[in-house]
Design an enzyme around this catalytic site. Structure first.
Site, PDB file in Angstrom:
ATOM      1  N   GLY A 278     -38.621   9.888   7.531  1.00  0.00           N
ATOM      2  CA  GLY A 278     -39.154  10.976   6.719  1.00  0.00           C
ATOM      3  C   GLY A 278     -40.615  10.687   6.427  1.00  0.00           C
ATOM      4  N   ARG A 316     -44.533  10.189  -8.090  1.00  0.00           N
ATOM      5  CA  ARG A 316     -44.424   8.817  -7.565  1.00  0.00           C
ATOM      6  C   ARG A 316     -45.165   7.775  -8.416  1.00  0.00           C
ATOM      7  NH1 ARG A 316     -45.648   6.958  -3.298  1.00  0.00           N
ATOM      8  NH2 ARG A 316     -43.694   5.939  -2.746  1.00  0.00           N
ATOM      9  N   TYR A 320     -42.497   5.180  -9.873  1.00  0.00           N
ATOM     10  CA  TYR A 320     -42.416   3.888  -9.163  1.00  0.00           C
ATOM     11  C   TYR A 320     -43.690   3.057  -9.318  1.00  0.00           C
ATOM     12  CZ  TYR A 320     -39.422   7.052  -6.339  1.00  0.00           C
ATOM     13  OH  TYR A 320     -38.530   7.988  -5.906  1.00  0.00           O
ATOM     14  N   CYS A 361     -47.299  16.275 -21.404  1.00  0.00           N
ATOM     15  CA  CYS A 361     -47.189  15.553 -22.670  1.00  0.00           C
ATOM     16  C   CYS A 361     -46.293  14.333 -22.545  1.00  0.00           C
ATOM     17  CB  CYS A 361     -46.681  16.509 -23.747  1.00  0.00           C
ATOM     18  SG  CYS A 361     -47.820  17.868 -23.942  1.00  0.00           S
TER      19      CYS A 361
HETATM   20  N1  LLP Z   1     -32.033   8.313   5.563  1.00  0.00           N
HETATM   21  C1  LLP Z   1     -31.444   8.162   4.359  1.00  0.00           C
HETATM   22  C2  LLP Z   1     -29.994   8.041   4.292  1.00  0.00           C
HETATM   23  C3  LLP Z   1     -32.231   8.107   3.197  1.00  0.00           C
HETATM   24  O1  LLP Z   1     -31.637   7.954   2.012  1.00  0.00           O
HETATM   25  C4  LLP Z   1     -33.642   8.228   3.295  1.00  0.00           C
HETATM   26  C5  LLP Z   1     -34.481   8.199   2.098  1.00  0.00           C
HETATM   27  C6  LLP Z   1     -34.203   8.405   4.568  1.00  0.00           C
HETATM   28  C7  LLP Z   1     -33.372   8.435   5.675  1.00  0.00           C
HETATM   29  C8  LLP Z   1     -35.681   8.583   4.781  1.00  0.00           C
HETATM   30  O2  LLP Z   1     -36.442   7.497   4.392  1.00  0.00           O
HETATM   31  P1  LLP Z   1     -38.003   7.458   4.783  1.00  0.00           P
HETATM   32  O3  LLP Z   1     -38.123   7.374   6.290  1.00  0.00           O
HETATM   33  O4  LLP Z   1     -38.632   8.700   4.280  1.00  0.00           O
HETATM   34  O5  LLP Z   1     -38.548   6.261   4.149  1.00  0.00           O
HETATM   35  N2  LLP Z   1     -38.659   9.112  -3.431  1.00  0.00           N
HETATM   36  C9  LLP Z   1     -38.924   7.802  -2.868  1.00  0.00           C
HETATM   37  C10 LLP Z   1     -38.231   7.567  -1.552  1.00  0.00           C
HETATM   38  C11 LLP Z   1     -36.732   7.798  -1.619  1.00  0.00           C
HETATM   39  C12 LLP Z   1     -36.077   7.682  -0.271  1.00  0.00           C
HETATM   40  C13 LLP Z   1     -34.686   8.186  -0.327  1.00  0.00           C
HETATM   41  N3  LLP Z   1     -34.002   8.106   0.925  1.00  0.00           N
HETATM   42  C14 LLP Z   1     -40.452   7.638  -2.743  1.00  0.00           C
HETATM   43  O6  LLP Z   1     -41.165   8.561  -3.112  1.00  0.00           O
HETATM   44  O7  LLP Z   1     -40.911   6.609  -2.300  1.00  0.00           O
END
Ligand code: LLP
Length: 433
Positions: A278, A316, A320, A361
Site C-alpha cells: 500500500g 499520523r 504515531y 482543540c
Molecule cells: N496487508 C495487510 C493485511 C495489512 O494489514 C496492511 C496494512 C497492508 C497489507 C499494507 O501495508 P503497507 O504496504 O501499506 O505498509 N496507518 C498506519 C499503517 C497501518 C497499516 C495497516 N495494515 C500508518 O499510517 O503508518
C-alpha cells in the site's frame, strides 16, 4: 525520493503543475497526488518481483480514492480489502472478483455474505471462529469459499508498536498450533477451499529480514505437515505488505532489495505469490498542502506556525509521532536533501525552530514538533510530504471540519478526484431533533 514533487525556481511543482497555481483554484487544505508517481511505484514493485510473477493486490486502506484505485486496476493490480466498504469501492470500479482478497480480524456475517455473493478470490482468515462462520455462510448460499490462513509468525517487524501485527500478542493472524489443527481438520469445513497461506508483519518495514524469518518459520511448519502427509501444499502464498518508503530523504531499501532476499525463500513454498503493498505505491506520491493562518510567539516560549490542516486531515504525526517533511511551497530556501527529526538540516537560508500545528482543540494536533523551518508569513502555503498513504483515508470530521479535497496531477493536467466537503455535507445524513 520526491521525484514527482520538485522545486523549480523556488516554486514547488507536482509533475509539470505549479502547486501554488493549483491551490489558487482549489484552496486549502488539499491533497495533491501525482498519477505518474503512483504508476512508477507500482511498476517498480511489480518489476522487482517479476521473477515470482506475483498478483499485486494494492492495499486499499492506504488510499481508497476511486480514481486512484482505477489507475491501479487499469495497470493490472488486484486489491486487498478489509471491509465491506472497501469491497464496495473496488467492485464499483469493475475490478474482477478473482483479483480481490479480503483480510481483517472482525469480518461480520454481512461482509462475508457480501464478499461470497460477489465471488471474491479469497478471504485471509484470522481465527477458527471466522473460518467456521465463513463455512456456515457459504453453505447457506450454496457457494464455495476460497480461504488463506493468516498465520501470526510471532516475529518482531521492528516498526512502530501501533503498526506491528506479527507478534503473538497482536490480535492478527492464527498461531502455529491452531494453524496446524485447522489444517488437519480442514475436511470438516465442507464449503471451504483452503487455497493458501497469508503472512503480514506490520508496516513500514525497513529490512527484508523479518519477512525471511517469518517465511522460514511458516515453511518449517508446512514442510512438516507435508512430510507427515497431513497436507499436500498450497496454491498461493500471500506475503502481505509493509514495504517501506523514505520519510526523511535518506536512502531506504527498495523493492529490489526486498525481492533479492524474499524470493528465494518463497520458492521453497512452490506456490503462486500474492503481495499487498500500500504505502510503497502511494506514500511518496502525495502531499498535503496547507496555508499558514497565524504565527504566534509566546514570551519565553515556543513559536507556533498555525496552519489550516490539522490532525483530522493527517493524523499520523499525532497518532504515531510520525515524521513528515514540511516545507514552504514558494521559498528561496532550498529544501535539503535529507532532514532528520531533531536535527537542524543543512541548507542555504535562515531557519527557525517552530511547532507546526493545526486549529483542532487538542494539544496533540501537531504536524511537526521542534522543526527547523524557513521563515514564513501568514497566508503562505506549506507542503506536508509523504502524505499519499494513510493520509486522507485516516482523515475525519473531528471538530466538524469538512474534509480536504483530493486532486490528481498528470503532467500539466489537474483534476479534482474528490471535492472538498461542505458544511451541508457534514449534516446531510443527520436528523435535527
Ligand atoms: N496487508 C495487510 C493485511 C495489512 O494489514 C496492511 C496494512 C497492508 C497489507 C499494507 O501495508 P503497507 O504496504 O501499506 O505498509 N496507518 C498506519 C499503517 C497501518 C497499516 C495497516 N495494515 C500508518 O499510517 O503508518
Amino acid at each position: 525520493m520526491f521525484d514527482f514533487f520538485q522545486y523549480k525556481n523556488n516554486e514547488l511543482f507536482c509533475e509539470d503543475a505549479n502547486v501554488s497555481e493549483i491551490i489558487g483554484a482549489e484552496n486549502t487544505p488539499a491533497y495533491i497526488y501525482s498519477k505518474n508517481s503512483i504508476l512508477q511505484h507500482y511498476t517498480e514493485i511489480r518489476d522487482a518481483f517479476a521473477e515470482a510473477r506475483p498478483l499485486i493486490c494494492f492495499s486499499v486502506k492506504a488510499n481508497s480514492n476511486l480514481t486512484i484505485l482505477k489507475i491501479l486496476a487499469d495497470a493490472g493490480a488486484g486489491f486487498d480489502v478489509v471491509s465491506g466498504g472497501e469491497l464496495f469501492r473496488v467492485l464499483k470500479i469493475g475490478v474482477p472478483p478473482d483479483k480481490i482478497v479480503f483480510a481483517g480480524v472482525g469480518k461480520t456475517s454481512e461482509e462475508i455474505r457480501y464478499a461470497l455473493e460477489n465471488n471474491i478470490f479469497m478471504f485471509d482468515v484470522e481465527s477458527e471462529a471466522e473460518l467456521l462462520n465463513i463455512d456456515t455462510i457459504a453453505n447457506s448460499l450454496n457457494k464455495r469459499a476460497g480461504v488463506a490462513l493468516r498465520i501470526n509468525p510471532d516475529i518482531d517487524a521492528k516498526t512502530h508498536a501501533k503498526t506491528t501485527t506479527g507478534k503473538k500478542e497482536n490480535k492478527f493472524g492464527i498461531d502455529f498450533e491452531t494453524t496446524e489443527k485447522i489444517i488437519k481438520e480442514i475436511e470438516t469445513y465442507k464449503n471451504i477451499d483452503l487455497k493458501g497461506i497469508h503472512v503480514h508483519l506490520g508496516s513500514p518495514i525497513y529490512d527484508p529480514e523479518p519477512y525471511v524469518l517469518a517465511l522460514k518459520k511458516v515453511n518449517d511448519l508446512l514442510q512438516r505437515l507435508i512430510q507427515s502427509r497431513k497436507m499436500q501444499g498450497f496454491e498461493y502464498l500471500n506475503i502481505g505488505g509493509g514495504y517501506c518508503i523514505s520519510y526523511t530523504g535518506e536512502a531506504v531499501k527498495r523493492p529490489a532489495d526486498f525481492a533479492r532476499d524474499i524470493i528465494p525463500i518463497t520458492k521453497k513454498f512452490n506456490a503462486k505469490l500474492i503481495m499487498e503493498p500500500g504505502r510503497f505505491i502511494v506514500g511518496n506520491s502525495g502531499i498535503l498542502v496547507s496555508k499558514v493562518t497565524y504565527l504566534k510567539s509566546s514570551t519565553g516560549g515556543k513559536k507556533h506556525v498555525i496552519c489550516d490542516a490539522a490532525m483530522n486531515d493527517l493524523i499520523r504525526p499525532s497518532l504515531y509521532d510520525a515524521f513528515h517533511r514540511i516545507w514552504p511551497v514558494h521559498t528561496s530556501v532550498s529544501m535539503p536533501e535529507i532532514e532528520l527529526p531533531d536535527k537542524k538540516p543543512d541548507t542555504d537560508g535562515e531557519l527557525e525552530l517552530v511547532d507546526i500545528v493545526g486549529p483542532v482543540c487538542e494539544s496533540s494536533d501537531v504536524l511537526a514538533k521542534d522543526r527547523w523551518f524557513p521563515l514564513v508569513k501568514e497566508g503562505e502555503l506549506i507542503a506536508v510530504f509523504s502524505s499519499g498513504a494513510y493520509g486522507f483515508t485516516m482523515s475525519s470530521n473531528y471538530n466538524s471540519r469538512p474534509r480536504a479535497c483530493e486532486l490528481l496531477v498528470d503532467g500539466r493536467t489537474v483534476s479534482t478526484i474528490r471535492r472538498r466537503e461542505t458544511y451541508e455535507d457534514l449534516i446531510a445524513i443527520e436528523k435535527e431533533g
